[in-house]
Design an enzyme around this catalytic site. Structure first.
Site, PDB file in Angstrom:
ATOM      1  N   GLU A 249       0.764   5.241   1.118  1.00 50.72           N
ATOM      2  CA  GLU A 249      -0.348   7.073   1.158  1.00 50.72           C
ATOM      3  C   GLU A 249       0.864   7.754   0.316  1.00 50.72           C
ATOM      4  OE1 GLU A 249      -2.488   6.461   3.081  1.00 50.72           O
ATOM      5  OE2 GLU A 249      -2.243   4.584   4.563  1.00 50.72           O
TER       6      GLU A 249
ATOM      7  N   ASP B  70      -2.877  -0.756   6.636  1.00 50.84           N
ATOM      8  CA  ASP B  70      -3.035  -1.361   5.118  1.00 50.84           C
ATOM      9  C   ASP B  70      -2.889  -2.564   4.576  1.00 50.84           C
ATOM     10  OD1 ASP B  70      -5.746   0.832   6.210  1.00 50.84           O
ATOM     11  OD2 ASP B  70      -4.558   1.839   4.353  1.00 50.84           O
TER      12      ASP B  70
ATOM     13  N   HIS C 204      -5.454   3.520   7.667  1.00 53.33           N
ATOM     14  CA  HIS C 204      -4.309   4.445   5.914  1.00 53.33           C
ATOM     15  C   HIS C 204      -3.537   4.706   6.826  1.00 53.33           C
ATOM     16  CE1 HIS C 204      -8.027   5.317   5.058  1.00 53.33           C
ATOM     17  NE2 HIS C 204      -9.117   5.889   6.272  1.00 53.33           N
TER      18      HIS C 204
ATOM     19  N   ASP D  48       1.077  -1.226  -0.013  1.00 50.11           N
ATOM     20  CA  ASP D  48       0.197  -0.140  -0.183  1.00 50.11           C
ATOM     21  C   ASP D  48       1.092   1.778   0.320  1.00 50.11           C
ATOM     22  OD1 ASP D  48      -2.322   1.097  -0.432  1.00 50.11           O
ATOM     23  OD2 ASP D  48      -2.158   1.681   2.059  1.00 50.11           O
TER      24      ASP D  48
ATOM     25  N   HIS E 287      -3.301   9.848   6.588  1.00 44.18           N
ATOM     26  CA  HIS E 287      -2.706   8.630   6.987  1.00 44.18           C
ATOM     27  C   HIS E 287      -1.606   9.575   7.965  1.00 44.18           C
ATOM     28  CE1 HIS E 287      -0.106  12.142   4.342  1.00 44.18           C
ATOM     29  NE2 HIS E 287      -1.019  11.279   3.452  1.00 44.18           N
TER      30      HIS E 287
END
Length: 694
Positions: A505, A651, A646, A503, A554
């Site tokens: 951010e 995540d 987040h 993932d 985040h």
């Protein structure tokens, strides 16, 4: 044919087509009847028939549409919802079926809920029985884990194809300096291949010919190998691992340690010896130079000997406390630690024994009843790498009373210490630390002290380092019987592949308008297990300000990324972490677009096979229900802590757990290979069109 139609079209679409057929058929029959009735009728009659027939047709169509809407709302939708919930409960570990949505389906909803509840209870009973039956095995496994974790030697177990099945914390600490080590990866990614393959071939031939039974080292052989990047030299032993029946071998065990310093020291010693002998030989022709040459050889030999003496960093307070508590003698004296503590490097066992002996001898010979103990860091000469290479620490034993005669000290320094530490004398111990004991007078005639200088610490010790996460997944013996697919080809079974679930951010949602990555994280899945200890988690300097709105989501702000490396550097490491894996992400198009944008020019490309949990969930559950990560985590009873939501790593872990549930459900639907999973992902066209906007 009906089975093909059922497999191709959803239940709701088939119901709609059924009612559409009824409406169209009724309309066609009505029109046909009107035409037949008014074929020979007067114009006025045909006009009336058309008017009343049109109204009747419209009412009939309206009634059909209304009935279809009611049937869709109260029958088709609930049936599909219950079917998806039952499938998730059976194969995805979902908690159960909500019967409230089946109010118009009679006992179907309650029956499905009861069946799901009974299945959950049966699973719970089975899990309890399995847990009880394997409690002793788990206890022994934990003992094995503890032993392997705390071993000073690195231990790695591999298949005959060099795929890693087990490694301990020491192996991870050594090998991660030069590459990525992990379950299912090849050991030859981090170690030079030729020495390992040669050692393995040697013991395999010995095993096949039966010669190992008469050899003292059996199926073991020593080796020396360089790391793949050439920065370290390791030495250890490779031992073949036969099957229980000893008819064949299934893998091998490697134990090793870092021999870089020892290897370099041996080279320096040999060079110094040869160079010294040459200088002495040349100096013999000039007697005035012989003594100087011999002194240089002796000094070099002393330095090399001192480098071989075992030493470790120790806190001065720990050293003094050990001496005070030890108090082997019977003398009645006290010792007080004064000054600020500091780090130093020494053979703490030998130094404690030596200083304890000196305190007792001073108290006995001089009648001293109180000592002060202190440690003072100093810097001499040029400062080395990290600001500590040339640091020295002076240990001081102070007292008030008579001075210690030098002849008395010299006699003590020649007496052997406790045999438990090898019987070395204090003089030999001091020589091993390139130090000496000096007498120092204080500000008045009654104040005296003994001082010795030791090395500063090998590490800065500026702060307590963060503890590495526990690695409960440092072994998987199932890989012996279930080898992983070497390549992510379409025919590879989903269970045989390794994955990196990741993932990102970012500063925003639109990479095309300049948004950048601020954090990237990933976790590996091998053999159906989320390896929480094999993770990647790094901040990225985006080269631009992070909007406050993004930070609220985040938690990454401009201060946190100020000293972080740029994306090109981080993505090179992340690409190495993803070697040989299929990439998995939630809404993968978004993350892959950022990876493609940030990838360094001329650097590695993320051309891996990619699976998207959004598309897979849409294939299984349709697009009517929510497909957010929170919704899927709730549906599959995946714990999603609010504190980690987040965040890239939080995540990633949640997506990994959801993905494993989806794989179970895909296999139940007949989707068992990578190619079939990719084909299934192409179905949800509406979602793919939205993803194309990225």
């Amino acid at each position: 044919m009906m089975q093909r139609i059922a497999a191709r079209f959803s239940l709701r679409l088939r119901v709609f087509l059924f009612f559409a057929l009824i409406g169209a058929g009724g309309l066609a029959l009505g029109i046909g009847a009107l035409v037949a009735a008014g074929w020979d009728a007067p114009a006025e009659t045909r006009h009336a028939l058309a008017l009343w027939g049109g109204g009747a047709a419209a009412a009939t169509l309206g009634l059909v549409v209304w009935v279809w809407l009611m049937f869709d709302e109260h029958v088709a939708r609930p049936v599909e919802r219950i079917g998806r919930a039952a499938l998730a409960a059976a194969h995805g570990g979902a908690p159960g079926v909500d019967a409230r949505s089946a109010a118009y389906l009679g006992p179907l909803g309650d029956g499905a809920a009861a069946a799901a509840g009974a299945l959950a209870e049966a699973r719970a009973r089975t899990a309890a029985a399995v847990e009880a039956a394997t409690e002793e095995a788990a206890r022994r496994r934990r003992q094995l884990e503890t032993v392997l974790r705390d071993l000073n030697h690195a231990v790695t177990l591999c298949t005959l194809e060099h795929r890693v099945l087990l490694y301990n914390a020491r192996a991870a600490a050594l090998l991660e300096r030069c590459g990525v080590v992990g379950l299912g990866r090849s050991l030859l990614e981090v170690l030079a291949a030729q020495p390992i393959e040669h050692a393995l071939e040697s013991v395999r031939r010995r095993f096949e010919e039966g010669r190992w039974r008469d050899r003292p080292d059996g199926l073991s052989t020593p080796f020396v190998v360089a790391t793949a990047d050439g920065r370290m030299t390791l030495q250890g032993r490779l031992t073949l691992m036969p099957d229980p029946d000893q008819a064949s071998a299934s893998g091998y065990i490697v134990t090793f340690e870092d021999a870089t310093g020892a290897h370099e020291a041996r080279l320096r010693r040999d060079r110094a010896l040869l160079q010294g002998l040459g200088e002495v030989e040349a100096a013999l022709a000039e007697p005035g130079r012989a003594r100087e040459a011999l002194a240089r050889v002796a000094a070099e030999a002393a330095a090399l000997s001192a480098a071989d003496w075992p030493k470790a960093d120790v806190y001065s307070t720990t050293l003094w406390t050990s001496i005070i508590r030890r108090r082997t003698g019977a003398q009645n004296f006290s010792a007080e630690i004064v000054g600020e503590p500091c780090w130093l490097r020494c053979d703490s066992v030998g130094v404690v024994e030596m200083l304890d002996t000196l305190l007792n001898r001073l108290a006995d010979a001089l009648g001293v009843r109180a000592f002060s103990l202190s440690a003072t860091p100093r810097r001499i000469g040029l400062v080395g790498p990290g600001g500590i290479a040339e640091a020295r620490v002076t240990l001081r034993l102070g007292w008030r009373g008579p001075a210690a005669p030098q002849a008395l000290l010299d006699g003590w320094l020649r007496e052997p210490l406790d045999a438990a530490i090898g019987g070395a004398t204090p003089a030999e111990l001091l020589a091993a630390h390139l130090s000496r004991l000096e007498t120092v007078d204080g500000p008045d005639a009654e104040a005296h002290a003994l001082e010795l200088a030791l090395s500063g610490p090998s590490n800065a010790h500026l702060a307590t380092p963060a503890r590495a996460p526990a690695r409960p997944e440092f072994y998987d013996f199932d890989l012996l019987d279930r080898p992983l697919a070497a390549d992510a080809h379409p025919e590879a079974p989903l269970r045989a592949l390794s994955y990196v679930v990741f993932d990102t951010e970012t500063t925003g949602l639109e990479p095309a308008r300049g948004d950048r990555i601020v954090q990237i994280a990933g976790v590996r899945i091998v053999n159906g297990r989320v390896l929480k200890g094999e993770r990647f988690d790094e901040l990225v300097n985006p080269g631009r300000r992070i909007p406050v709105a993004a930070t609220r989501i985040h938690g990454v702000d401009n201060r946190m990324v100020a000293e972080a490396p740029p994306a090109a550097e981080v993505l090179r490491r992340f690409h190495a972490f993803c070697a040989g894996a299929v990439l998995v992400a939630h809404n993968a198009a978004f993350d892959m677009r950022f990876l493609a944008q940030e990838a360094p020019e001329g650097g590695p490309r993320f051309d891996h096979a990619v699976l998207d949990t959004v598309l897979l969930a849409a294939h299984l559950n349709g697009q009517d229900d929510s497909l957010t990560l929170d919704a899927l985590a709730e549906r599959f009873a995946v714990d999603l802590p609010a504190a980690s939501r987040h965040t890239a790593l939080g995540d990633s872990l949640a997506t990994a757990e959801v993905f494993l549930r989806l794989v179970d459900m895909l296999e139940a639907r007949g989707v068992a290979t990578l190619g079939e999973a990719i084909a299934a992902s192409r179905g949800p066209a509406a979602i793919r069109r939205r993803q194309a906007a990225y």
